[in-house]
Design a protein around this motif. Structure first.
Motif, PDB file in Angstrom:
ATOM      1  N   GLU A 209     -11.225  -3.047   9.498  1.00 37.72           N
ATOM      2  CA  GLU A 209      -9.939  -2.512   9.892  1.00 37.72           C
ATOM      3  C   GLU A 209      -8.853  -3.592   9.813  1.00 37.72           C
ATOM      4  O   GLU A 209      -9.055  -4.712  10.271  1.00 37.72           O
ATOM      5  N   VAL A 210      -7.746  -3.261   9.203  1.00 41.23           N
ATOM      6  CA  VAL A 210      -6.616  -4.185   9.172  1.00 41.23           C
ATOM      7  C   VAL A 210      -5.450  -3.495   9.847  1.00 41.23           C
ATOM      8  O   VAL A 210      -5.144  -2.353   9.550  1.00 41.23           O
ATOM      9  N   LEU A 211      -4.837  -4.167  10.793  1.00 44.35           N
ATOM     10  CA  LEU A 211      -3.793  -3.489  11.554  1.00 44.35           C
ATOM     11  C   LEU A 211      -2.416  -3.726  10.966  1.00 44.35           C
ATOM     12  O   LEU A 211      -1.549  -2.892  11.025  1.00 44.35           O
TER      13      LEU A 211
ATOM     14  N   LEU B  46       0.807  -1.217   0.000  1.00 40.08           N
ATOM     15  CA  LEU B  46       0.000   0.000   0.000  1.00 40.08           C
ATOM     16  C   LEU B  46       0.843   1.272   0.000  1.00 40.08           C
ATOM     17  O   LEU B  46       0.429   2.276  -0.571  1.00 40.08           O
ATOM     18  N   GLU B  47       2.017   1.223   0.630  1.00 38.08           N
ATOM     19  CA  GLU B  47       2.844   2.444   0.612  1.00 38.08           C
ATOM     20  C   GLU B  47       3.214   2.793  -0.824  1.00 38.08           C
ATOM     21  O   GLU B  47       3.209   3.964  -1.204  1.00 38.08           O
ATOM     22  N   GLU B  48       3.538   1.754  -1.589  1.00 41.69           N
ATOM     23  CA  GLU B  48       3.885   1.982  -2.989  1.00 41.69           C
ATOM     24  C   GLU B  48       2.739   2.649  -3.721  1.00 41.69           C
ATOM     25  O   GLU B  48       2.919   3.615  -4.456  1.00 41.69           O
ATOM     26  N   VAL B  49       1.565   2.108  -3.500  1.00 42.27           N
ATOM     27  CA  VAL B  49       0.401   2.631  -4.188  1.00 42.27           C
ATOM     28  C   VAL B  49       0.217   4.105  -3.823  1.00 42.27           C
ATOM     29  O   VAL B  49      -0.036   4.951  -4.682  1.00 42.27           O
ATOM     30  N   MET B  50       0.386   4.398  -2.547  1.00 40.56           N
ATOM     31  CA  MET B  50       0.209   5.780  -2.097  1.00 40.56           C
ATOM     32  C   MET B  50       1.213   6.711  -2.773  1.00 40.56           C
ATOM     33  O   MET B  50       0.891   7.850  -3.099  1.00 40.56           O
ATOM     34  N   THR B  51       2.444   6.225  -2.964  1.00 39.02           N
ATOM     35  CA  THR B  51       3.449   7.137  -3.509  1.00 39.02           C
ATOM     36  C   THR B  51       3.368   7.291  -5.024  1.00 39.02           C
ATOM     37  O   THR B  51       3.627   8.377  -5.519  1.00 39.02           O
TER      38      THR B  51
ATOM     39  N   VAL C 298     -15.572  -1.368  -5.891  1.00 40.87           N
ATOM     40  CA  VAL C 298     -16.345  -0.890  -4.752  1.00 40.87           C
ATOM     41  C   VAL C 298     -15.962   0.527  -4.353  1.00 40.87           C
ATOM     42  O   VAL C 298     -16.651   1.155  -3.562  1.00 40.87           O
ATOM     43  N   ASP C 299     -14.864   1.008  -4.893  1.00 36.01           N
ATOM     44  CA  ASP C 299     -14.430   2.328  -4.450  1.00 36.01           C
ATOM     45  C   ASP C 299     -13.473   2.916  -5.473  1.00 36.01           C
ATOM     46  O   ASP C 299     -12.718   2.203  -6.107  1.00 36.01           O
ATOM     47  N   ARG C 300     -13.532   4.229  -5.628  1.00 32.32           N
ATOM     48  CA  ARG C 300     -12.541   4.934  -6.447  1.00 32.32           C
ATOM     49  C   ARG C 300     -12.132   6.176  -5.688  1.00 32.32           C
ATOM     50  O   ARG C 300     -12.994   6.927  -5.234  1.00 32.32           O
ATOM     51  N   VAL C 301     -10.851   6.387  -5.556  1.00 35.50           N
ATOM     52  CA  VAL C 301     -10.390   7.608  -4.890  1.00 35.50           C
ATOM     53  C   VAL C 301      -9.172   8.163  -5.601  1.00 35.50           C
ATOM     54  O   VAL C 301      -8.467   7.430  -6.302  1.00 35.50           O
ATOM     55  N   ALA C 302      -8.958   9.435  -5.409  1.00 31.49           N
ATOM     56  CA  ALA C 302      -7.700  10.015  -5.853  1.00 31.49           C
ATOM     57  C   ALA C 302      -6.685   9.753  -4.749  1.00 31.49           C
ATOM     58  O   ALA C 302      -7.017   9.821  -3.567  1.00 31.49           O
ATOM     59  N   ALA C 303      -5.464   9.436  -5.152  1.00 27.23           N
ATOM     60  CA  ALA C 303      -4.457   9.076  -4.149  1.00 27.23           C
ATOM     61  C   ALA C 303      -4.251  10.214  -3.157  1.00 27.23           C
ATOM     62  O   ALA C 303      -3.971   9.995  -1.985  1.00 27.23           O
ATOM     63  N   SER C 304      -4.435  11.429  -3.629  1.00 28.99           N
ATOM     64  CA  SER C 304      -4.199  12.574  -2.739  1.00 28.99           C
ATOM     65  C   SER C 304      -5.272  12.688  -1.653  1.00 28.99           C
ATOM     66  O   SER C 304      -5.072  13.371  -0.653  1.00 28.99           O
ATOM     67  N   ASP C 305      -6.401  12.001  -1.864  1.00 34.22           N
ATOM     68  CA  ASP C 305      -7.458  12.075  -0.855  1.00 34.22           C
ATOM     69  C   ASP C 305      -7.329  11.004   0.216  1.00 34.22           C
ATOM     70  O   ASP C 305      -8.145  10.944   1.132  1.00 34.22           O
ATOM     71  N   VAL C 306      -6.352  10.144   0.074  1.00 31.63           N
ATOM     72  CA  VAL C 306      -6.191   9.093   1.061  1.00 31.63           C
ATOM     73  C   VAL C 306      -5.128   9.538   2.058  1.00 31.63           C
ATOM     74  O   VAL C 306      -4.053   9.987   1.671  1.00 31.63           O
TER      75      VAL C 306
ATOM     76  N   SER D 213      -3.854   7.701   4.816  1.00 28.59           N
ATOM     77  CA  SER D 213      -2.883   6.737   5.343  1.00 28.59           C
ATOM     78  C   SER D 213      -3.097   5.372   4.706  1.00 28.59           C
ATOM     79  O   SER D 213      -4.156   5.105   4.127  1.00 28.59           O
ATOM     80  N   THR D 214      -2.091   4.533   4.845  1.00 27.85           N
ATOM     81  CA  THR D 214      -2.244   3.186   4.308  1.00 27.85           C
ATOM     82  C   THR D 214      -3.337   2.441   5.067  1.00 27.85           C
ATOM     83  O   THR D 214      -4.013   1.591   4.518  1.00 27.85           O
ATOM     84  N   ALA D 215      -3.491   2.784   6.321  1.00 24.05           N
ATOM     85  CA  ALA D 215      -4.519   2.119   7.114  1.00 24.05           C
ATOM     86  C   ALA D 215      -5.905   2.406   6.538  1.00 24.05           C
ATOM     87  O   ALA D 215      -6.752   1.519   6.430  1.00 24.05           O
ATOM     88  N   GLU D 216      -6.089   3.642   6.119  1.00 24.12           N
ATOM     89  CA  GLU D 216      -7.378   4.004   5.527  1.00 24.12           C
ATOM     90  C   GLU D 216      -7.599   3.226   4.234  1.00 24.12           C
ATOM     91  O   GLU D 216      -8.672   2.689   3.971  1.00 24.12           O
ATOM     92  N   LEU D 217      -6.529   3.158   3.465  1.00 24.07           N
ATOM     93  CA  LEU D 217      -6.603   2.441   2.196  1.00 24.07           C
ATOM     94  C   LEU D 217      -6.928   0.971   2.447  1.00 24.07           C
ATOM     95  O   LEU D 217      -7.765   0.372   1.770  1.00 24.07           O
ATOM     96  N   ALA D 218      -6.261   0.412   3.438  1.00 24.30           N
ATOM     97  CA  ALA D 218      -6.476  -0.995   3.757  1.00 24.30           C
ATOM     98  C   ALA D 218      -7.924  -1.224   4.163  1.00 24.30           C
ATOM     99  O   ALA D 218      -8.561  -2.199   3.749  1.00 24.30           O
TER     100      ALA D 218
END
Ligand SMILES: Nc1ncnc2c1ncn2[C@@H]1O[C@H](COP(=O)(O)OP(=O)(O)OP(=O)(O)O)[C@@H](O)[C@H]1O
Ligand SMILES: [Mg+2]
Lengths: 307, 497
Positions: free
Chosen positions: B242-244, B201-206, B220-228, B230-235
Motif C-alpha cells: 500500500e502506498v498512501l 497515476l491520475e494521468e495514466v487513469m485518464t 507482473v500485471d496487466r489491466v484495462a484502465a476501466s477495471d481500475v 482508484s489511483t491507490a489501487e493502481l499504486a
C-alpha cells in the motif's frame, strides 16, 4: 581630391590582400559548420600555395595550378579527417600537427624554388563595372581569382540555408545525435566539410603564390591561416561577415605596407605586428558581445562512427 | 500468435546490463487505436524496454514481431522506417534551426529546400492533430511543450504508426499536458498505437486504455484502465504494497531567518522580496520560465546578484560565498540531476565527495576510506539501489540518483535548502520517500521548494509564493483556501480580484 587618390588604391590593395584570407576563412567556416574544428588552416594553405606554384611552373597553366592547389588543400586536410573522423583523435592537437606538418613540408619541398617565379594571374578590369566611380577601381580591377572569391559567399549562404545537403551539414555540426536519429550519416557530412574546406584553404594559398606574388618564398602564408581561424569567430560563422572581416584585415595589411614604404618613424616590426594585434582585439570584441551564440553547438566534438 | 489489430509484438524480451537484469522475459503487444500505459517504479526497466523497441539497443534474447514477421531493429533508423517512433525525454532537436527544418531534417527530396511548402506541410500536419506551432520559429525560442510537439511532428511526418512517449509530461505544465493528451487521443482515433510511460497515476487513469505493470524487469500485471477503481489501487498493484502518498506534516516552530531577498532584480527577475525561516517550507510555484531559474541561480551562487539584495544565514551574499562552509550552510538540489548535481562519469563515492569533501580532508589529502564508510551507511539508510559505491552515476535510474543526491546534501546538515523539482520523474514510492526526507530536513532547515507540481506544493509547504514574469505575485499560507483556488489565475498573470 587628394585624399581620394590615396584612399582608392589603398582600398583596392585591401581587397587584394584580403582575398587569400577570405578564401581560407570561408574554408574554415564550412569545416566548422559541419562540427569539425580545423586549426590546420595555415598548413593547408601553404601546401596549396606550393602545389599551385609547382604545377603552374611546370605546366605553364596558372588555371591548372589553381585547381591543383585546391586539391592539395583537400589532401592536406584529409589527414585531419583521418585522425578525427576515423580515429576520434583530438581535433585541436590534430589541427596543430597539420599546421606544423604543412609548414615543414612546404619548406622542405620548396627550398629549391625559393626566388623562382611561375606564370600567374594578372589583373583584368571588368568591362563596365570597373568604370563605376570609386567602387570600380576598388573592386573590379583585379585578377580573376578575386572575382571568383566574390561569388563564393552568396553560394555558401544559399547552400547552408536552402539546400537539403546544407541542412544536413549544419545538423552534423549542431547536434550530431539528432542528425543520426534522422537517418543522416554524420561522418559523411563532416568529411565533406573537411575536404571542401581544405579545397578553399588551398585556393587561398594559391592566391598568394599565383596572384599576390608570382614568386615562391619561404613562409609565404605568414600567419594568414591563423587570422582566418580567428575571423571565423568574428564572422559568427556567416560567410557575409567573413567578407567584411577579411577586407578589414586586408586594409590593415595594405596600410602597414604603405606606411613602411613611406618610411615612418615606427619600427617595421611594430607595423608588421598590426594585423595580429587586430586579431587579438577582434577576438576579444566578438567574444565580449557574444549574447547570441552562433557557434555550432557540437564544434570540436567527435562522433563515434555508426557500425 | 498476434491478435487482430496488433501493430507490433515484443516476445520474451530479456536484457541485462552486467549484473542488472533490466528486462526479463517481457511479452507485450501494441494495438492499433489503443493507448498502452507502462507503469513501474524507477529502475523497473520501462525505458530499457522501449529503447529496445525503438532500435536504440538490441535485446539479449527475444524477438520483435511486426505483424507475423520477426524483425531486428539494430538502429533507430530501422525502427523508424518500420513505423516505430519514440519521443525521448531529452529532445533530439537542433536548437539553432527552425521547426520546419527540424521536421524535414534527413527527409528524402530534391536538392533545394522548398521553405514555403515545408512550412505549409508542417502547419497542416500540426493542424490535423490539434497542435499549434509556428513552423518558422527557432527551436531555442520554444517552450518545453512546443519542443515536444516538434518531436511528435517529426514522427508523424515520418508516418510512424507506433508512438512511444517516455515520461512526456514530466517537463510539461498541466495545460500543456492536457494538450498532449488531446493530441494522443486524435492519434489513436486515426489508428495509431501509443505507449505511454508516466509516474503520474491520475494521468495514466485518464488517458490509458490498457495498463501493463513492470516490476524488476518483469511484467507482473496487466489491466484495462476501466477495471481500475482508484489511483491507490493502481499504486498498490505497482509497488506491491500500500502506498498512501500522504505525509504527516507536523508543525515546526519557525526560527531565525535563513534567507532574505530584498528587492532582488536582474535578468529575468523583478524586485523579489522574500524571507524564509528555519523550520518552514516555502514553495515557489509557477509556469516554468517565469524567473524560477534565475532566482535559484542567484541564491545558490551560480550568478551574482546586485549587492545587499541576497542575505543567506545572516550574511551578505558575497561574504557567505567567500566563506563557503561545507556543512551547516546551504544545500542545493538542482533540477538537472545528471548535469549539475552529479558527474555522470564518476563513481558514487566520488559523487558523494563532490560537495561533502570538506568533511573528509586531512591537509591536502582526501580520507577516502572514511568517506566510503559514511557513504555506504547512507546508501543503506536511503535505500539506494544497487547499493554499490563503485558504480558510475550514469548507471543509476532517475529515482535512485535523486536519492543519492539527497543523501549527500542532507549529510551536510544544511540550514538552508533550495530544492528544484525534487520529485520530477520519480515513481510514487520514491516521491513519498523524498517528501518525507524533505519534511524531516525541515526541522533543521528552511527549504525553498521550486516546483511545477502544485500538488507537491500543497502537500509540503507552509507558505506558497506564485511567480509570474520575474515577479512574486503573492505569498500566502498554504492553509489559506481562498488563495489556493486563485493560484492558476496568478500563474497565468491574470489580475486577481
Ligand atoms: N546503459 C545502462 N548501463 C547499465 N545499467 C543500466 C543502463 N540503462 C539502464 N540500466 C539499469 O537498468 C535498470 C532499468 O533501467 P530503466 O532506465 O529501464 O528504468 P525505468 O523503468 O525507465 O526507470 P525510471 O522510471 O527511473 O525512468 C536500472 O536498474 C538501471 O540502473
Ligand atoms: Mg525511464
Amino acid at each position: 581630391m587628394e585624399i581620394i587618390t590615396i584612399i582608392i588604391p589603398l582600398l583596392a590593395a585591401a581587397v587584394q590582400s584580403g582575398t587569400p584570407i577570405l578564401y581560407a576563412t570561408l574554408g574554415e567556416i564550412i569545416t566548422e559548420k559541419s562540427g569539425v574544428l580545423n586549426l590546420g588552416v595555415e598548413g593547408a594553405m601553404i601546401i596549396g600555395a606550393l602545389a599551385g606554384f609547382i604545377v603552374s611552373r611546370y605546366t605553364g597553366s596558372p588555371v591548372l595550378g589553381f585547381f591543383a592547389a585546391g586539391i592539395a588543400g583537400s589532401f592536406a586536410t584529409s589527414i585531419h579527417g583521418v585522425v578525427c573522423l576515423w580515429f576520434q583523435g583530438n581535433q585541436v592537437v590534430s589541427g596543430l600537427a597539420l599546421t606544423i606538418l604543412g609548414a615543414g613540408l612546404a619548406n622542405y619541398l620548396g627550398t629549391s624554388y625559393v626566388g623562382l617565379s611561375a606564370p600567374g594571374f594578372s589583373p583584368v578590369a571588368v568591362p563596365l563595372l570597373s568604370s563605376i566611380p570609386v567602387l570600380g577601381p576598388i573592386f573590379f580591377k583585379h585578377d580573376i581569382l578575386v572575382y571568383i572569391s566574390y561569388c563564393i559567399p552568396p553560394v555558401m549562404c544559399l547552400f547552408f540555408t536552402s539546400t537539403r545537403f546544407g541542412l544536413g551539414l549544419r545538423a552534423a555540426g549542431e547536434y550530431p545525435a539528432a542528425a543520426t536519429a534522422a537517418g543522416l550519416n554524420v561522418l559523411a557530412y563532416r568529411w565533406f566539410g573537411i575536404l571542401a574546406g581544405g579545397f578553399l584553404m588551398g585556393l587561398g594559398g594559391a592566391y598568394l603564390s599565383l596572384a599576390y606574388t608570382h614568386l615562391w618564398t619561404t613562409n609565404l602564408t605568414g600567419g594568414r591561416g591563423w587570422i582566418a581561424v580567428a575571423l571565423v569567430i568574428f564572422a559568427f560563422w556567416r560567410p557575409g561577415r567573413a567578407v567584411l572581416g577579411a577586407y578589414l584585415f586586408g586594409s590593415v595589411m595594405a596600410l602597414q605596407l604603405r606606411l613602411q614604404a613611406l618610411g615612418t618613424q615606427l619600427p617595421s616590426s611594430i607595423l608588421l605586428m598590426l594585423p595580429y594585434v587586430l586579431t587579438v582585439f577582434v577576438l576579444v570584441m566578438s567574444s565580449w558581445r557574444k549574447k547570441t551564440n552562433e557557434e555550432p553547438a557540437a564544434l570540436g566534438v567527435n562522433v563515434e562512427p555508426a557500425d | 500468435m498476434s491478435s487482430r489489430g496488433s501493430l507490433i509484438r515484443l516476445e520474451n524480451i530479456s536484457k541485462s546490463f552486467g549484473k542488472v537484469l533490466a528486462n526479463r522475459d517481457v511479452t507485450l503487444e501494441i494495438m492499433e487505436g489503443k493507448i498502452l500505459a507502462l507503469l513501474g517504479e524507477n529502475g523497473a526497466g520501462k525505458s530499457t524496454l522501449m529503447s529496445i523497441l525503438a532500435g536504440q539497443m538490441l535485446p539479449d534474447t527475444g524477438t520483435i514481431y511486426l505483424g507475423e514477421k520477426p524483425v531486428q531493429f539494430s538502429t533507430t533508423e530501422k525502427a523508424i522506417s518500420a513505423g516505430i517512433g519514440m519521443v525521448y525525454q531529452h529532445f533530439k532537436l537542433v536548437d539553432a534551426m527552425t521547426v520546419a527544418e527540424n521536421v524535414f531534417l534527413g527527409q528524402k527530396g530534391g536538392f533545394w529546400l522548398k521553405k514555403k511548402k515545408m512550412s505549409q506541410m508542417v502547419e497542416q500536419l500540426a493542424d490535423q492533430y490539434g497542435m499549434k506551432v509556428d513552423p518558422g520559429a527557432r527551436i531555442s525560442d520554444l517552450s518545453m511543450g512546443e519542443k515536444q510537439q516538434v518531436e511528435i511532428l517529426k514522427l508523424l511526418h515520418r508516418k510512424s504508426t507506433v508512438l512511444i512517449f517516455d515520461e512526456p509530461t514530466a517537463v510539461l505544465t498541466p495545460n500543456e499536458a492536457e494538450n498532449l493528451f488531446a493530441t494522443m487521443k486524435i492519434m489513436v482515433k486515426k489508428g495509431k498505437g501509443i505507449v505511454f510511460i508516466s509516474h503520474k497515476l491520475e494521468e495514466v487513469m485518464t488517458v490509458a486504455d490498457n495498463i501493463a505493470i513492470l516490476r524488476r524487469g518483469e511484467i507482473v500485471d496487466r489491466v484495462a484502465a476501466s477495471d481500475v477503481s482508484s489511483t491507490a489501487e493502481l499504486a498498490e498493484r505497482m509497488v506491491g504494497r500500500e502506498v498512501l502518498l500522504q505525509v504527516d506534516k507536523e508543525p515546526v516552530e519557525p526560527r531565525q531567518i535563513v534567507l532574505r531577498l530584498k528587492n532582488l532584480s536582474g535578468p529575468g527577475l523583478k524586485k523579489i522580496n522574500l524571507e524564509l525561516r528555519q523550520g518552514e517550507i516555502l514553495a515557489i510555484v509557477g509556469v516554468a520560465g517565469n524567473g524560477q531559474k534565475p532566482l535559484v541561480e542567484a541564491i545558490c551562487g551560480l550568478s551574482k546578484p546586485p549587492s545587499d539584495t541576497v542575505t543567506i544565514l545572516g550574511m551578505e551574499w558575497r561574504k557567505f560565498f567567500r566563506k563557503a562552509e561545507w556543512d551547516n550552510a546551504l544545500s542545493y538540489i538542482p533540477e538537472d540531476r545528471q548535469g549539475l548535481a552529479t558527474c555522470q562519469g564518476l563513481d558514487l563515492l566520488d559523487n558523494f565527495l563532490l560537495t561533502t569533501r570538506g568533511g573528509f580532508t586531512k591537509g591536502p589529502w582526501l580520507r577516502k576510506e572514511v568517506a566510503r564508510e559514511k557513504a555506504s551507511y547512507l546508501i543503506e539508510e536511503f535505500d539506494i539501489r544497487p547499493p554499490d559505491l563503485d558504480i558510475f552515476a550514469w548507471q543509476l535510474s532517475g529515482g535512485n540518483l535523486q536519492k543519492m543526491v539527497l543523501a549527500r546534501e542532507f549529510y551536510r546538515k544544511p540550514r538552508l535548502i533550495v530544492a528544484e523539482q525534487p520529485t520530477q520523474g520519480l515513481d510514487i514510492a520514491a516521491t513519498e520517500d523524498v517528501w518525507n526526507l524533505l519534511l524531516k530536513a525541515r526541522e533543521q532547515a528552511g527549504i525553498l521548494l521550486v516546483t511545477g507540481d502544485l500538488n507537491e506544493a500543497f502537500v509540503l509547504s507552509d507558505r506558497i509564493g506564485v511567480m509570474y514574469n520575474g515577479k512574486i505575485v503573492e505569498t500566502f499560507d498554504t492553509d489559506n483556501k481562498e488563495k489556493l483556488d486563485q493560484i492558476p489565475q496568478m500563474m497565468a498573470g491574470l489580475a486577481v480580484a
